[in-house]
Design a protein around this motif. Structure first.
Motif, PDB file in Angstrom:
ATOM      1  N   SER A 171       0.608  -1.262   0.138  1.00 52.79           N
ATOM      2  CA  SER A 171       0.292   0.113  -0.316  1.00 52.79           C
ATOM      3  C   SER A 171       0.653   1.251   0.049  1.00 52.79           C
ATOM      4  CB  SER A 171      -0.976  -0.108   0.941  1.00 52.79           C
ATOM      5  OG  SER A 171      -1.859  -1.417   1.271  1.00 52.79           O
ATOM      6  N   THR A 216       1.180   3.818  -3.088  1.00 54.33           N
ATOM      7  CA  THR A 216       0.793   5.531  -2.706  1.00 54.33           C
ATOM      8  C   THR A 216       1.739   6.305  -3.688  1.00 54.33           C
ATOM      9  OG1 THR A 216      -0.725   4.978  -0.880  1.00 54.33           O
ATOM     10  CG2 THR A 216       0.502   7.387  -0.970  1.00 54.33           C
ATOM     11  N   VAL A 254      -3.114   5.162   4.203  1.00 58.85           N
ATOM     12  CA  VAL A 254      -2.861   3.679   4.083  1.00 58.85           C
ATOM     13  C   VAL A 254      -3.391   3.491   5.528  1.00 58.85           C
ATOM     14  CG1 VAL A 254      -0.690   2.341   4.377  1.00 58.85           C
ATOM     15  CG2 VAL A 254      -0.172   4.076   2.554  1.00 58.85           C
TER      16      VAL A 254
END
Length: 109
Positions: free
Chosen positions: A25, A29, A45
């Motif tokens: 994650s 991102t 996140v």
């Protein structure tokens, strides 16, 4: 003649660090931006400062993430950036995930 690598299951191309959901994650991102402030990544996140710090340290140690510290006014800030190697590993990891899912999804592309 074809090699065994050509017929290896795509899971062998997954990156071990990115099999962890939080690290994946974080990298996802960062892949969407040139760089991002620590707090933005934490909030996106949805993890604690402590957990994000630990995961970023692992990613930084592997050379996937670059960390830059500085100030905005008098407030300390930390910015995160995906390294070129980190971006390449992330893209290979995504490709392997797609290849694993492809038979299930019924896509031939």
């Amino acid at each position: 003649m074809t090699s065994d690598a050509e017929h290896a299951h795509p899971r062998h191309r997954l990156d071990d660090l990115l099999t962890h959901p939080v690290r994946l994650s974080v990298v996802a991102t960062l892949a969407a931006a040139e760089e991002a402030e620590f707090g933005f990544v934490r909030d996106t996140v949805q993890v604690s400062d402590s957990l994000l710090s630990k995961q970023v340290a692992l990613l930084e140690g592997a050379g996937y993430v670059q960390v830059k510290k500085g100030y905005v006014g008098k407030r300390p800030r930390t910015w995160l950036r995906l390294s070129p190697d980190g971006r390449a590993v992330y893209l290979r990891h995504l490709e392997a995930l797609r290849d694993i899912a492809r038979p299930v999804l019924g896509h031939d592309d």
